[in-house]
Design an enzyme around this catalytic site. Structure first.
Site, PDB file in Angstrom:
ATOM      1  N   GLU A   1       0.843  -1.203   0.000  1.00 56.10           N
ATOM      2  CA  GLU A   1       0.000   0.000   0.000  1.00 56.10           C
ATOM      3  C   GLU A   1       0.874   1.246   0.000  1.00 56.10           C
ATOM      4  O   GLU A   1       2.096   1.177   0.162  1.00 56.10           O
ATOM      5  CB  GLU A   1      -0.901   0.002   1.248  1.00 56.10           C
ATOM      6  CG  GLU A   1      -0.067   0.046   2.541  1.00 56.10           C
ATOM      7  CD  GLU A   1      -0.904   0.021   3.822  1.00 56.10           C
ATOM      8  OE1 GLU A   1      -2.012  -0.538   3.819  1.00 56.10           O
ATOM      9  OE2 GLU A   1      -0.413   0.579   4.825  1.00 56.10           O
TER      10      GLU A   1
ATOM     11  N   HIS B   1       0.345   5.754   1.107  1.00 59.91           N
ATOM     12  CA  HIS B   1      -0.527   6.767   1.707  1.00 59.91           C
ATOM     13  C   HIS B   1       0.307   7.993   2.024  1.00 59.91           C
ATOM     14  O   HIS B   1       1.552   7.930   1.989  1.00 59.91           O
ATOM     15  CB  HIS B   1      -1.210   6.222   2.966  1.00 59.91           C
ATOM     16  CG  HIS B   1      -0.349   5.291   3.774  1.00 59.91           C
ATOM     17  ND1 HIS B   1       0.798   5.719   4.398  1.00 59.91           N
ATOM     18  CD2 HIS B   1      -0.432   3.953   4.024  1.00 59.91           C
ATOM     19  CE1 HIS B   1       1.358   4.693   5.018  1.00 59.91           C
ATOM     20  NE2 HIS B   1       0.648   3.596   4.797  1.00 59.91           N
TER      21      HIS B   1
ATOM     22  N   CYS C   1       5.385  -0.072  14.906  1.00 62.45           N
ATOM     23  CA  CYS C   1       5.092   0.933  13.884  1.00 62.45           C
ATOM     24  C   CYS C   1       4.432   2.143  14.543  1.00 62.45           C
ATOM     25  O   CYS C   1       3.363   2.023  15.134  1.00 62.45           O
ATOM     26  CB  CYS C   1       4.179   0.350  12.815  1.00 62.45           C
ATOM     27  SG  CYS C   1       3.746   1.544  11.525  1.00 62.45           S
TER      28      CYS C   1
ATOM     29  N   HIS D   1       4.930   0.163   0.079  1.00 70.16           N
ATOM     30  CA  HIS D   1       5.663  -0.552   1.122  1.00 70.16           C
ATOM     31  C   HIS D   1       4.948  -1.838   1.498  1.00 70.16           C
ATOM     32  O   HIS D   1       3.720  -1.933   1.412  1.00 70.16           O
ATOM     33  CB  HIS D   1       5.880   0.327   2.355  1.00 70.16           C
ATOM     34  CG  HIS D   1       4.612   0.859   2.961  1.00 70.16           C
ATOM     35  ND1 HIS D   1       3.939   1.926   2.423  1.00 70.16           N
ATOM     36  CD2 HIS D   1       3.889   0.475   4.052  1.00 70.16           C
ATOM     37  CE1 HIS D   1       2.876   2.183   3.160  1.00 70.16           C
ATOM     38  NE2 HIS D   1       2.808   1.305   4.151  1.00 70.16           N
TER      39      HIS D   1
ATOM     40  N   HIS E   1       5.269   6.168   8.177  1.00 69.99           N
ATOM     41  CA  HIS E   1       5.456   5.155   9.213  1.00 69.99           C
ATOM     42  C   HIS E   1       6.892   5.217   9.725  1.00 69.99           C
ATOM     43  O   HIS E   1       7.826   5.358   8.937  1.00 69.99           O
ATOM     44  CB  HIS E   1       5.289   3.732   8.657  1.00 69.99           C
ATOM     45  CG  HIS E   1       3.906   3.352   8.251  1.00 69.99           C
ATOM     46  ND1 HIS E   1       2.803   3.548   9.033  1.00 69.99           N
ATOM     47  CD2 HIS E   1       3.457   2.725   7.137  1.00 69.99           C
ATOM     48  CE1 HIS E   1       1.737   3.062   8.416  1.00 69.99           C
ATOM     49  NE2 HIS E   1       2.103   2.570   7.253  1.00 69.99           N
TER      50      HIS E   1
END
Ligand code: MN
Length: 157
Positions: A64, A66, A118, A104, A70
């Site tokens: 995914e 975004h 995370c 990732h 992270h």
């Protein structure tokens, strides 16, 4: 906060008192395999959350991207990570930054579990999944194809 909320002991097996082990995501929402989620710190007074994700051997997180970032620390054993167009072996205590809008995925490629912490913004955008065309572009890299296929992506043992 009660003492029980302030102090939470670790248990065997990468568990913690007062922390539920949950499915990684809702089933069918996105592709993933054999991965669990534990929300360690979720507190509206913080701007961020800290989660612990763990996959069984052969498991993987969703591929995914975004806008949110992270901050990852590998916490248990080792495996491989894809970030952008780079595939790397990752080991306990290694740090991985996932920049905005960067593909990732983490995979437990070594026949053993892979766990990572995370840190993420509390308020964040929804992850995007790759289109077939975007997957095709990623697969032009032999290292990424090997990573997707779960074979050892050429990293040293
Ligand atoms: Mn993500």
């Amino acid at each position: 906060m009660s003492d029980e909320q302030v102090f939470r002991s670790a248990r065997d097996g990468f568990r913690w008192d007062g922390v539920e082990r949950r499915p990684y995501k809702d089933e069918g929402e996105a592709p993933f395999k054999d991965i669990s989620r534990q929300a360690l710190f979720v507190d509206e007074r913080l701007g961020c959350e800290l989660r612990y994700f763990e996959m069984e051997a052969g498991g993987y997180s969703t591929l995914e991207r975004h806008e949110h970032v992270h901050a990852v620390m590998i916490f248990r054993r080792r495996g491989h990570a894809l970030v952008g167009d780079a595939v790397r072996q990752v080991e306990t205590h290694a740090l991985v930054t996932i920049p905005p809008m960067t593909w990732h995925q983490f995979r437990a490629t070594r026949g053993e579990p892979l766990g990572f912490l995370c840190m993420v913004n509390a308020e964040r955008d929804r992850p995007q999944l790759p289109t077939e065309a975007e997957l095709e572009t990623l697969r032009q890299s032999s290292a990424i194809t090997a990573f997707f296929d779960g074979t050892k992506p050429g990293a040293p043992d």
